[in-house]
Each structure stands twice: as structure tokens, then as C-alpha cells.
Design an enzyme around this catalytic site. Structure first.
Site, PDB file in Angstrom:
ATOM      1  N   GLY A 309       0.830  -1.191   0.000  1.00  0.00           N
ATOM      2  CA  GLY A 309       0.000   0.000   0.000  1.00  0.00           C
ATOM      3  C   GLY A 309       0.862   1.237   0.000  1.00  0.00           C
ATOM      4  N   MET A 310       0.287   2.348  -0.420  1.00  0.00           N
ATOM      5  CA  MET A 310       0.971   3.633  -0.375  1.00  0.00           C
ATOM      6  C   MET A 310      -0.003   4.643   0.202  1.00  0.00           C
ATOM      7  SD  MET A 310       3.739   5.253  -0.819  1.00  0.00           S
ATOM      8  CE  MET A 310       3.833   6.926  -0.194  1.00  0.00           C
ATOM      9  N   GLU A 311       0.454   5.329   1.251  1.00  0.00           N
ATOM     10  CA  GLU A 311      -0.398   6.149   2.092  1.00  0.00           C
ATOM     11  C   GLU A 311      -0.745   7.503   1.494  1.00  0.00           C
ATOM     12  OE1 GLU A 311       3.941   6.680   3.507  1.00  0.00           O
ATOM     13  OE2 GLU A 311       2.681   5.056   2.778  1.00  0.00           O
ATOM     14  N   HIS A 335      -2.333  -0.130   8.547  1.00  0.00           N
ATOM     15  CA  HIS A 335      -1.004   0.466   8.400  1.00  0.00           C
ATOM     16  C   HIS A 335      -1.075   1.758   7.595  1.00  0.00           C
ATOM     17  CE1 HIS A 335       3.441   0.286   8.094  1.00  0.00           C
ATOM     18  NE2 HIS A 335       3.232   0.881   6.927  1.00  0.00           N
ATOM     19  N   GLU A 336      -1.703   1.700   6.417  1.00  0.00           N
ATOM     20  CA  GLU A 336      -1.742   2.898   5.569  1.00  0.00           C
ATOM     21  C   GLU A 336      -2.580   4.008   6.206  1.00  0.00           C
ATOM     22  OE1 GLU A 336       0.436   2.773   3.418  1.00  0.00           O
ATOM     23  OE2 GLU A 336       0.688   0.605   3.365  1.00  0.00           O
ATOM     24  N   GLU A 358       7.901   4.776   9.420  1.00  0.00           N
ATOM     25  CA  GLU A 358       7.445   3.391   9.402  1.00  0.00           C
ATOM     26  C   GLU A 358       7.409   2.725  10.773  1.00  0.00           C
ATOM     27  OE1 GLU A 358       5.907   2.300   7.061  1.00  0.00           O
ATOM     28  OE2 GLU A 358       6.544   3.492   5.334  1.00  0.00           O
ATOM     29  N   TYR A 421      10.788  -0.584   9.899  1.00  0.00           N
ATOM     30  CA  TYR A 421       9.423  -0.940  10.247  1.00  0.00           C
ATOM     31  C   TYR A 421       9.348  -1.630  11.615  1.00  0.00           C
ATOM     32  CZ  TYR A 421       8.019  -0.101   5.358  1.00  0.00           C
ATOM     33  OH  TYR A 421       7.765   0.458   4.127  1.00  0.00           O
TER      34      TYR A 421
END
Length: 650
Positions: A309-311, A335-336, A358, A421
Site C-alpha cells: 500500500g501507499m499512504e 497500516h496505511e 514506518e 518498520y
């Protein structure tokens, strides 16, 4: 403070001289007011991955007017930049890479002098634009007429055959870490926050979405039978979050402020899978304060998207591999979403500070999962993350296992490992364990509020936590070992491995099958959740972290047939099985690995599998070359850039 041609210039003095808001457009209709922190002075950290010198002159706002040409695979048009600088500044330096600059002018259309410098394979080129000297507090607009190139690394142009519908082309962007400079000429540094608006013209039968508020629902008529779509982002964001998607898209709401975009044929499954998103937004707000971005939607992309995913603000870009059918992989959404606070709100100032994005986000993600799904599920996720971290620590050079990583002369993607992370999250859980959750949560809520819409360095983080949490208590400092966590390799002595009672029967079954050679029929697979199944397939003999032959062909066949791994629909489980099978050169699994590597391009899966194959001598390398020759045209440049290095392809 950083050195300039004129000597040492304080960015504090620059900001005081400017004295204007970061927002150059009207606030979005659903956006809360900006806090005072958004306009507070910024002492810019030196970013080794940008040519920009924001302490002299910086970009405050980007206005894009671009046309998407699918036949030429280019975006072309203008980027109008609102810039500010110290009194007397007469040039600004931008970042560009693989871009054709046709002209540069001022707001009245008068030409401005510009030049591009020498090209670096990682950084691209500096674009220097000169203009009459700025006055104190002045905002100046410059207009760049340009075109991207078909090889722009941020953009992937997909043929209809590469989409789920198979009828229409598709385009998406991926800017992190330093790829925005391949499609937007700006100061491409995470510490230089910018607002933006855009007018994107595309074929009339396609829909355009961006990481911004959509102002033209359904688009508006444009020349040549095309449609134009308008957007605005009035929160200042790091440029890697400027994002674009164009394709055959449909939308389904999840509640009044969340929803899903994807190709029409995938919409029912995606909406069902991502239904927990609304509850996650509510849980996140209860933990650490209001969501400041208006809507939270997701765009489920074609399989070539290189990340999970990309936030991108207001519109998380997500891989279709999270659509497992049972909502077992929705921690990715948590997470995103968490990035809306840690990353999008408080952003790493440089890529050496990446763990601040992260590590905080993995910690926050797990708290969301605990709030929505319970403590046991959250602990299972923690253990899986810790196991992955142990493998990473065993394979990386010691220097790369520090949270504050040295990236001079390197691609910032080199820092995209489980150290940032999982070690980062473990550090924060250590602080929570020592000071207590209530006290830690109060600090973290304040941290997001105090630093909203601002860049953050590791040193600034330490200053904040020492002022507002530890109060420079020497006993507490000794207990936390913060400097050791950040600046030393490996894990400090106060690291505590997470545990989950749900994994005890899994570990017993793994020992019975893998070590004691019992039958696969004894594995209680159907009674386990996805996380327990991941734990089982991740089991390795004691002391064996690298892939090696440790199963017989009969065991592999038993495992594959009994658990029906050939037809497994969960991408995480397919990946875990193929890592075992390829390490054993298990020929019956070759059709599965071929299908898996040619049907999706998520780097998390692709690079480790090719790495495993590459380590298996002639058998594996022959297979890797054959599969990669077929799969490479399907992958995004983020993925091919990593795999190319492995297989030695120029």
C-alpha cells in the site's frame, strides 16, 4: 542550519521573513483548519537526496495542468510553482529526472533563464531557474512547460491486457521515495512540504483520481472529446505524496467518509474485503486524535503495483493481493491509515530518518488492530513482524541495522527494510512497556499535535520525547536505552520478543511435521487463521535462517497436496509456500511460482522469490531468467530496479 554559497543561513530567519501561510488555496470543504504548527518556522535538515536549497528559496504550492497521452506514454503540460525565499534570492533549485523541459516563464509569460545540471543515476538533475530578486515575504509564481518521458520511473502505463477489465488502459504513479521528480518538477524532498492543485485531462471513458479532494465529480468536457478532472490538496504534504491514477474506475462507499475505488469487475469483492476500514478510522481517532484529511478512500490497483500500500493522503493506493476473501490481510489498511498521522502528518525530514515514518506506523497499526480485532490478533501480528525482523537482522550489514541509517551515495530504497518498520515499532513498544501505556499514549498524542504538518529528524524526535515524556530523567534514560536503539546496530539488551499463545499449537504442529516427519494430515490447518498458517509455513529448523534443503520430496508433496497449496488464494500463504518449495528445487511447484510471479508485481513477494531462485545455482537461475523475461514488462520500475540488480540486467 545548512551551508549555502553565502555561508550559514538559518531557516528560522527565512520563515520569519516570509510570515505567510503554507496554504495558497482555499481550504477543502471537508478539511479542518490547519494548526499553528503548519506555519511554524522550519530549520531544514540537509537532504542528501535532493538538490534543493530550501533555506534560500522553496516551493510552497504546485499547480499542475497536464494531459495524459496513453499512446505516447507521457504527461505533458505545465507545473506552476509558487515560491518564496529570503530577500534577494534570485534562483531556485528543483529536482528533475528523465524529463523534457520546454520552457520556463513567470506568471506574466515572460521567459526565465533555466538550466539543468549533470545527471546522477539516483538523484536525476538539478533544475536551476533564475529570476529577478525576491523581496522579503514575497510569493512569486514560475511556470514550467514540460513533458514526462515514457521511462519516467514514477509512472506505470498499463495496456488494457494488464488490467482486470482487459478493455481500457491504466496509469498510476508511485512517488516514494524520490520518484516524484520524474513526473513533477519540484523540490523533491520529504522535508519541503507543499500544497497542490491539479487539472488532469484524460480520455473521456476513463476516470482520474488523485491524493486530493476531487472538485469535478465525473469530470468536465475538454478539447478533442476528452475530459478534465480538477483536484486540490490544501494540507501541505511532502512531494512523494502527490499521486495520480487514471483508469476504468468505479466507486463504492463504505460509510459517509470512507470508500473504495477500483475497476468495476473487482468492486464488489474489494468493497466487501475493505468494509472494516470505517471502524479502523474511528479506532485510530480514539487513539491519537482527529483524522485531519477529510475523506479516507482506497484505490485497489492492478496487480503490478509494487507495494502493499501507499499512504497517499485521502486515497491510499493498495495492492489487489490484500483481497484474500476473508479480510485476513486488512492489517495493511490499518497500516496505511496510521500513516495519516505518522508520515503524512509528521514526516521524516530525510530518508535517513525513515524509521520515524514506518516504525511509528507499525506501532500505530498494531494498536488499531488491537482495538478492532482484539489483543490476541494484535499479538499474532507482532510475533510475525518480530520473526521477520530476526531474519532481516541476520542478513543485513551491521551498519544497516541501525534505525538512523547512513544513505550517502545510495538509493533511499536501501533503507526500506524491516529495520525501519519492525525494529522501529519494537523500540516504541519498549518505551510503552517501560513508562506505561497511558503515559506513552499521552505523549504520542501530543507528539502528533505539536508537530502536525512538519518534518521531523531523529534528533528532533529525541528532543521532543526527552522534553515531554522522560523529562531527562537519568534513571529512565538508562532503562530506555534510546541512543542504543537508534544509533547502534542490532537490538539493545532491553528488547523483549513478543509472544502469542495462539502460536503454541502451531509450533507443536510444525515440529511434528517438519522435524519429526509426521503426516501433513495431522496439521490442523482448517482450524487456523491466516496468521497461524503464516507462522507454520515460516518455521525453520533451529539455526537455519537461510533457505536450505531440510525437507524430503515426499514431505513437500504431502504438504502441497494435503493443504491444497497449489490453489491457495491468499497471496501471503502462496508466497510462504513457494519460498520453501523453491529452496528445495521442488519441480511440481514451478507452475505455481511462474503463475505467481507473472500475475502480480508486489516487490515484497517478487524480490525474495527471485533471490531464493538465484541462490539455487543453475537450476534456479535458469528458471529465474526465464520467468523474469516474461514478467519484467508487467512490473513497475520500483520492482524491476531491485530485481535487475539481482539478475545483472542493465
Amino acid at each position: 542550519m545548512i551551508r549555502t554559497r553565502a555561508g550559514l543561513v538559518s531557516a528560522l530567519a527565512l520563515a520569519a521573513a516570509l510570515g505567510v501561510s503554507a496554504c495558497s488555496t482555499t481550504r477543502g470543504s471537508d478539511m479542518p483548519p490547519l494548526p499553528a504548527s503548519a506555519d511554524a518556522p522550519v530549520d531544514y535538515a540537509r537532504d542528501i537526496h535532493s538538490y534543493a536549497r530550501p533555506e534560500i528559496a522553496r516551493v510552497r504550492h504546485v499547480a499542475l495542468d497536464l494531459q495524459a497521452d496513453f499512446s505516447a506514454k507521457t504527461l505533458s503540460g505545465t507545473a506552476a510553482l509558487d515560491i518564496q525565499g529570503v530577500a534577494g534570492a534570485n534562483e531556485i533549485i528543483l529536482d528533475v529526472r528523465d524529463m523534457d523541459i520546454r520552457s520556463v516563464s513567470d506568471a506574466s509569460g515572460r521567459p526565465l533563464q533555466f538550466e539543468t545540471g549533470a545527471s546522477d543515476p539516483i538523484l536525476g538533475q538539478p533544475l536551476t531557474i533564475r529570476f529577478p530578486a525576491l523581496s522579503a515575504g514575497e510569493t512569486r509564481r514560475i511556470v514550467i512547460d514540460y513533458s514526462t518521458r515514457p521511462n519516467a520511473a514514477a509512472l506505470q502505463w498499463l495496456s488494457p491486457q494488464q488490467t482486470a477489465g482487459g478493455q481500457k488502459p491504466y496509469l498510476f504513479s508511485q512517488g516514494q521515495a524520490i520518484l516524484t521528480r520524474t513526473w513533477v518538477p519540484t523540490q523533491d524532498s520529504p522535508g519541503i512540504r507543499q500544497t497542490y492543485d491539479a487539472r488532469i485531462t484524460a480520455p473521456a471513458d476513463l476516470t482520474v483520481v488523485m491524493s486530493a479532494e476531487m472538485l469535478t465529480k465525473g469530470g468536465e468536457a475538454a478539447a478533442d472529446g476528452r475530459k478534465a478532472w480538477r483536484f486540490r490538496m490544501t494540507n501541505p504534504i511532502p512531494p512523494y505524496l502527490i499521486a495520480l491514477g487514471i483508469g476504468d474506475l468505479a466507486f463504492a462507499p463504505l460509510d459517509e467518509r470512507t470508500g473504495v475505488w477500483t475497476e468495476p469487475g473487482r468492486l464488489p469483492a474489494s468493497a466487501h474485503e475493505l468494509e472494516p476500514t470505517a471502524a479502523m478510522v474511528d479506532a485510530a481517532e480514539k487513539l491519537y486524535g482527529p483524522y485531519r484529511w477529510g475523506r479516507y478512500d482506497l484505490l485497489v490497483l492492478p496487480p503490478s503495483f509494487p507495494f502493499g500500500g501507499m499512504e497517499n493522503p485521502r486515497l491510499t493506493f493498495a495492492t489487489p493481493t490484500i483481497i484474500a476473501g476473508d479480510r485476513s490481510l486488512v492489517s495493511l489498511v490499518a497500516h496505511e491509515l496510521a500513516h495519516s498521522w505518522s508520515g503524512n502528518l509528521v514526516t521524516n525530514a530525510t530518508w535517513s530518518d525513515f524509521w520515524l515514518n514506518e516504525g511509528f506506523t507499525v506501532y500505530f497499526e498494531n494498536r488499531i488492530m488491537e482495538a478492532v480485532y482484539g489483543r490476541d490478533r494484535a499479538m499474532q501480528e507482532q510475533v510475525l513482524g518480530y520473526d521477520s525482523l530476526q531474519e532481516t537482522l541476520a542478513t543485513l550489514p551491521a551498519a544497516d541495522t541501525r534505525l538512523k541509517i547512513e544513505l550517502q551515495g545510495r538509493d533511499p530504497d536501501d533503507g526500506l527494510t524491516d529495520v525501519a518498520y519492525e525494529k522501529g515499532a519494537l523500540f516504541l513498544r519498549t518505551i510503552e512497556r517501560v513508562v506505561g501505556r497511558e503515559r506513552f499514549d499521552a505523549w504520542l498524542t501530543g507528539y502528533f499535535d505539536r508537530n502536525a504538518f512538519r518534518p521531523m529528524t531523529t534528533e528532533q524526535f529525541l528532543a521532543d520525547i526527552r522534553e515531554h515524556l522522560t523529562r531527562n530523567d537519568p534513571v529512565l534514560e538508562q532503562q530506555l536505552q534510546m541512543n542504543a536503539w537508534i544509533y547502534q546496530p542490532g537490538l539493545p539488551s532491553n528488547a523483549v520478543a513478543p509472544t502469542s499463545p495462539a502460536f503454541a499449537p502451531v509450533d507443536a504442529a510444525a515440529v511434528a511435521f517438519f522435524r519429526d516427519k509426521g503426516p501433513a494430515s495431522a496439521i490442523p490447518w482448517s482450524g487456523w487463521n491466516t496468521q497461524q498458517r503464516q507462522r507454520f509455513l515460516g518455521w525453520r529448523p533451529e539455526g537455519l535462517r537461510a533457505n536450505a534443503d531440510w525437507l524430503t520430496a515426499a514431505q513437500l508433496a504431502d504438504l502441497q497436496s494435503t493443504l491444497n497449496l497449489t490453489n491457495e488464494g491468499n497471496a501471503e500463504l502462496t508466497f510462504a509456500w513457494l519460498q520453501i518449495a523453491m529452496a528445495h528445487r521442488y519441480q511440481p511447484a514451478v507452475p505455481t511460482v511462474e503463475r505467481f510471479l507473472t500475475e502480480q508485481g508486489r516487490r515484497k513477494f517478487v524480490l525474495p522469490l527471485f533471490t531464493t531462485l538465484w541462490g539455487e545455482g543453475d537450476w534456479g537461475r535458469t528458471l529465474a531468467r526465464r520467468i523474469y523475461a516474461q514478467a519484467r514488462p508487467l512490473y513497475h520500475p520500483v520492482t524491476t530496479g531491485s530485481v535487475d540488480q539481482l539478475v545483472g540486467r542493465s
